[in-house]
Structure formats: C-alpha cells, structure tokens
Design an enzyme around this catalytic site. Structure first.
Site, PDB file in Angstrom:
ATOM      1  N   GLY A  16     -44.429 -23.490 -81.510  1.00 43.31           N
ATOM      2  CA  GLY A  16     -43.938 -24.174 -82.709  1.00 43.31           C
ATOM      3  C   GLY A  16     -45.003 -24.349 -83.778  1.00 43.31           C
ATOM      4  O   GLY A  16     -44.743 -24.115 -84.974  1.00 43.31           O
ATOM      5  N   VAL A  94     -39.193 -25.950 -77.834  1.00 43.36           N
ATOM      6  CA  VAL A  94     -39.655 -26.871 -76.798  1.00 43.36           C
ATOM      7  C   VAL A  94     -39.956 -26.099 -75.515  1.00 43.36           C
ATOM      8  O   VAL A  94     -39.535 -24.948 -75.351  1.00 43.36           O
ATOM      9  CB  VAL A  94     -38.627 -27.991 -76.522  1.00 43.36           C
ATOM     10  N   ALA A 169     -48.886 -13.605 -78.150  1.00 46.62           N
ATOM     11  CA  ALA A 169     -49.717 -13.892 -76.979  1.00 46.62           C
ATOM     12  C   ALA A 169     -50.793 -14.877 -77.409  1.00 46.62           C
ATOM     13  O   ALA A 169     -51.278 -14.816 -78.557  1.00 46.62           O
ATOM     14  CB  ALA A 169     -50.348 -12.608 -76.447  1.00 46.62           C
ATOM     15  N   LEU A 232     -43.898  -6.544 -68.681  1.00 39.55           N
ATOM     16  CA  LEU A 232     -45.365  -6.654 -68.845  1.00 39.55           C
ATOM     17  C   LEU A 232     -46.004  -7.147 -67.539  1.00 39.55           C
ATOM     18  O   LEU A 232     -47.012  -6.609 -67.078  1.00 39.55           O
ATOM     19  CB  LEU A 232     -45.703  -7.614 -69.995  1.00 39.55           C
ATOM     20  N   CYS A 281     -46.133 -18.377 -69.036  1.00 40.56           N
ATOM     21  CA  CYS A 281     -44.843 -17.683 -69.156  1.00 40.56           C
ATOM     22  C   CYS A 281     -44.542 -16.577 -68.155  1.00 40.56           C
ATOM     23  O   CYS A 281     -43.399 -16.466 -67.721  1.00 40.56           O
ATOM     24  CB  CYS A 281     -44.687 -17.164 -70.576  1.00 40.56           C
TER      25      CYS A 281
END
Ligand SMILES: NC(=O)C1=CN([C@@H]2O[C@H](COP(=O)(O)OP(=O)(O)OC[C@H]3O[C@@H](n4cnc5c(N)ncnc54)[C@H](O)[C@@H]3O)[C@@H](O)[C@H]2O)C=CC1
Ligand SMILES: O=C(O)[C@H]1O[C@H](OP(=O)(O)OP(=O)(O)OC[C@H]2O[C@@H](n3ccc(=O)[nH]c3=O)[C@H](O)[C@@H]2O)[C@H](O)[C@@H](O)[C@@H]1O
EC number: 1.1.1.22
Length: 470
Positions: A16, A94, A169, A232, A281
C-alpha cells in the site's frame, strides 16, 4: 464516469505505501490517501524514517507528500472511514497471511482483514465507488465481496469490483512500480465492469505504456497472481532440488542454471540456488493455491504445489545438517557467525526468512550464534525467533547480535552466509580468516562467495549446489 479525484489505499504496508506513493507521484491531480489502523505505521510514513526499508522510496514519498516542489497530493492517515467516504477508487492492500488456527490452518489464507476492509467500505461509501483487490486473494474472492457489498452498502450506491494484483518484489519495489512488466486488471465483463477497468487503466496510463496494461476477466486476474508466484517459487524449488544432486555428484548448480537458462524457453531468472526462498508471499501463496485445489477436489494438483513448499523446507534443514556434519557432528559451545537475517538483500523484512529456521536449528544444537545484518534490528530477530517457537531464554543464552561482520566472525568456528547482502560478501576474508578459530569454515547458503579464493586463504568452504569436483 467523472474524472477520478480521490483514491484511497487501505493498508500502509509493503504494498500500500509504495504503490500509493508512486500513483500519487505520477498523477499530481489526484488526491491519494494511504490509510491504516496502526498509528505507529502512519506516523512513520509521515516522517523521514519510513516504516519499511526500500531503496529509492523516500524521495518518491517526499516529493508527493511534502509540498516542497509541487502541491501535496499524498497523505498518510488513520482516518480510514473519512477517507473511504471521499474516495472514487479504494484499493484494498491489507495483509492476507496464512491461517494459523481453525479449518485450513497452515494452508488457507486468513481473509479476516480483507473482509473487514470490504465491510468498512460497504458501510462508509456514500457514492459510487470502484473497489480494487490489490491484496493477493483466492480465486472468486470478488464473488464474496459482491455479496457483502450488496447486503451492507447504502441504497443507491453502486460498487464495481476490480482485481489488480501487485507484482512488485521487495528491495526493488520502486523500480518495479515505475516500470512494471505488466499491469493486470480483471473485471466483470459487463458494460459497467469494463468501464471501471478503463478508469483504472487510465490512472496507470499516466506512466505505464498502454501495451503493458492487460485486461482480463476478474477470475483470471485473481488466479494469475497466485499462478505467477507459484511458478516463480517452483523454479527456485526445482533448482534447489537440482542443487542436492550437484552436491552429491560434483556438478555445479551455477553451471547447470547457466547452461539451462541459455535456452530461451527456460530463461535465466529465478534460477539462483539458495538455502531456500523466504518472504511473506511465496510460501503463503503456493499453499493458498494448493489449498484451493484441495477444496476443489483436485488432490493431485494440491499435492503437486505442496511439494514446492516441501522441497523448500527440506532445503533449509539440509543446509543446517550439512553444517553440523562438517563441524564434526557437534556445535555445542562453538561460535557460529551468521551473515544476514532478512529473507533477501535490500530489505529489512524477515518474514519467512530461511535464516529463522537455520538459526533455530543451530540453537537446538547449542551453538553460540552471532548474527550480523545491516538492516534488521535485534528486536525483530528476537520476535521472529520467538514466533518460530524458540524458547526466549535460549535466545538470550545462545544468540548475540554484532554491529559489523568482523565482530561477528571473531573467534567463530564458522561463517554461515544466509543473505546475499553486499556488506556480507565484500568483507576482507583474509582479515576474517585471521580472527577465526581453526579450522575455519564458511558455509555459503547464497553462492555469493568466491569459494576458490577462500580455499586458497585456508578456509574450508561448503556452498549450496557445489560438490567435490574431483
Ligand atoms: N510484500 C510484498 O512484497 C507483496 C505483497 N503482496 C500482497 O499484498 C498484500 C499486503 O501485503 P503487505 O503490504 O506485505 O502487508 P503488510 O502486513 O506489510 O501491510 C498490511 C497493512 O494493512 C493494515 N490493515 C490490516 N487490516 C486493516 C484494516 N481493516 N484497515 C486498515 N488497515 C488495515 C495493517 O495494519 C498493515 O499495516 C498481501 O495480500 C500480500 O500477499 C503482493 C505483492 C507483493
Ligand atoms: O507477491 C509477492 O509478495 C511478491 O513475491 C516475490 O517477491 P519477493 O518475495 O519480494 O522477492 P523475490 O525476489 O521473488 O525473492 C523471494 C525469495 O526467493 C529467493 N530467491 C529468489 C530468486 C532466486 O533465483 N533464488 C532464490 O532463492 C530470494 O532470496 C527470496 O528469499 C515476487 O518476485 C513478486 O513478483 C511478488 O509480487
């Protein structure tokens, strides 16, 4: 649709904050507010000590936030509700971490923050609003949002939901946002959905070439984000699986990756063998995809993606076992210098860092671990080790933090490189050799050390994916 005047980003985190800042910089006529419930985070965004370490971010934030060179159009505030009311577009950024309890614990994403943000928008919006899923979410999340918005939204207020996943990234966030490979916008294929997608595309159009803005149906866009991260992560697990074969045979995984990567169908990126991928992630999103397959009654697909995570866990523990075995099977009382604690260089983020598992295993062997990281604070290391299940008394007893790589290595039996920070690889190895115990070991979990040079200095070097070539 009338021109966009006000945009709100909910969640002033790694996504964000930078995304809001770049959008504001590139659209000076649009008021961009980044909101969060955390007062500390917002205070930091309003200072020169930003809450995240990201190269090149501060000048971008300052230009749009500080009204020195142009009118201010970037705001950081905790007034979530007031900002939503004014906004034409609300991006939900979020966190969607893996669930730690209940059904799907350890696999499914925890959508509580996302749902709470959706409910807040539904309750507060007083005019037609475009809501953008920027957080990474399971496929068909927009369908759940639609139901909530319909049930809670004020009469006469229309919502259009878009999926616009983020591909930045950490460590290169500003460059990735300034020059993205692609912007993906998913919408319902209705006239109003397509119109909303066009509105968002126009905002990006102020700096991203039109041909790099891809529009798809909303479910494809949601799934494409999970697919990209899974693919990935799968490449890294594939090269890491090969690294084990290299160690056993005398092949070198760097040469394997180079040779394979020259095939244009394979390509060279994301083939750097390592102690294991980290970050908030990859693990979460691969598990999310795997869990989704499970709930769709596709157990073979679920197992396939699960194996990407399993190899990553194995790679981390394999590396620690190699350290223990090389150090004659015992670490008790030996000082081990750990270079790097963040999950990769140029970020202070430690979420899911391979260093957490390795240090935890070293502590279990009663090693005296000394950690040097140029950006990660002691408090953060303590917190991560605590969360990972280390007894805090053990952390106090076995772990120390060094201010530089030399103090870290002094009197140690081994240096273990866990993050590829330039500070960690560009040390004076001759000096390091002089201050270490004998025999002096280096374990390179990132393949950033010149093993031949160090061996000539007298070190015993063990690198991921490099076996005995003779
Ligand atoms: N970190 C990264 O590099 C990337 C993350 N993503 C995805 O973006 C999403 C956000 O990730 P991060 O920015 O890393 O998370 P983060 O944890 O850094 O930031 C999330 C922020 O949202 C705030 N928040 C939570 N609920 C809120 C609410 N109801 N109202 C206002 N604020 C609220 C939290 O206080 C926190 O500051 C996740 O879904 C992640 O998977 C996608 C691409 C890259
Ligand atoms: O959804 C997300 O959060 C983001 O996840 C990753 O970005 P990030 O985790 O910040 O960093 P990467 O550079 O992808 O590295 C992830 C981990 O893999 C490791 N890695 C990376 C590349 C490689 O070849 N080998 C390897 O071990 C890194 O050291 C790091 O621990 C993706 O690259 C982003 O496109 C995506 O937006």
């Amino acid at each position: 649709m009338s021109p966009v005047k006000s945009v709100c980003f909910i969640g002033a985190g790694f996504v964000g904050g930078p995304s809001g800042a770049v959008l504001a910089l590139k659209n000076p006529d649009v008021e961009v507010s980044v909101v969060d419930l955390s007062e500390n985070r917002i205070a930091a965004w309003n200072s020169d000590a930003l809450p995240i370490y990201e190269p090149g971010l501060l000048p971008v934030v300052k230009e749009a936030r500080d009204a020195e060179t142009r009118p201010q159009n970037l705001f950081f505030t905790t007034d979530v509700r007031g900002t939503i009311k004014r906004a034409d577009i609300v991006f939900i950024c979020v966190n969607t971490p893996t669930k730690t309890a209940g059904i799907g614990a350890g696999k499914a994403p925890n959508m509580a923050y996302f749902e709470s943000a959706t409910r807040m928008i539904a309750a507060e919006a007083e005019k037609d609003t475009i809501i953008v899923e920027k957080s990474t979410v399971p496929c068909r999340t927009a369908a759940n949002m639609r139901e909530i918005l319909k049930a809670i939204g004020k009469p006469g207020v229309n919502f259009e939901i878009l999926s616009n996943p983020e591909f930045l990234a950490e460590g290169t966030a500003v460059a990735d946002l300034m020059r993205p490979d692609r912007i993906l916008i998913g919408s319902m294929q209705t006239p109003s959905g397509l119109e909303a997608a066009e509105v968002l595309a126009n905002l990006y159009g102020s700096w991203v070439p039109k041909e790099n803005i891809l529009k798809t149906n909303i479910w494809s866009s949601e799934l494409a984000k999970l697919a990209a991260n899974a693919l990935l992560a799968q490449r890294i697990s594939s090269i890491n699986a090969l690294s084990a074969i290299c160690e056993a045979t005398g092949a070198d995984v760097g040469e394997i990756a180079y040779a394979a990567g020259l095939d244009s169908r394979i390509g060279s990126r994301m083939l750097q063998a390592s102690v294991g991928f980290g970050g908030s992630c990859f693990r979460k999103d691969v598990l999310n995809l795997s869990y989704m397959a499970e709930t769709l009654h596709l157990p073979e697909v679920a197992a396939y993606w699960q194996s990407v995570v399993a190899i990553n866990e194995w790679q981390k523990s394999r590396f620690t076992k190699r350290i223990i075995s090389a150090l004659y099977g015992t670490l008790t009382g030996k000082k081990i210098a750990v270079y790097g604690f963040s999950y990769k260089k140029n970020t202070a983020d430690t979420r899911e860092s391979a260093a957490i598992s390795v240090v935890k295993d070293l502590i279990a062997e009663q090693a005296k671990v000394c950690i040097y990281d140029p950006q990660v604070t002691k408090a953060q290391i303590w917190e991560e080790l605590d969360i990972s299940g280390c007894h805090i008394d053990d952390v106090e007893k076995f772990v120390t933090i060094a201010k530089n790589p030399y103090d870290c290595a002094s009197d140690s039996h081994a240096v273990v490189v866990l993050t590829e920070w330039d500070d960690c690889r560009q040390v004076d190895w001759e000096q390091i050799f002089d201050i270490m115990e004998r025999p002096a070991f280096v374990f390179d979990g990132r393949r950033v050390i010149d093993a031949g040079k160090l061996q000539r200095l007298g070190f015993h070097v063990e690198s991921i994916g490099r076996g005995n070539p003779f």
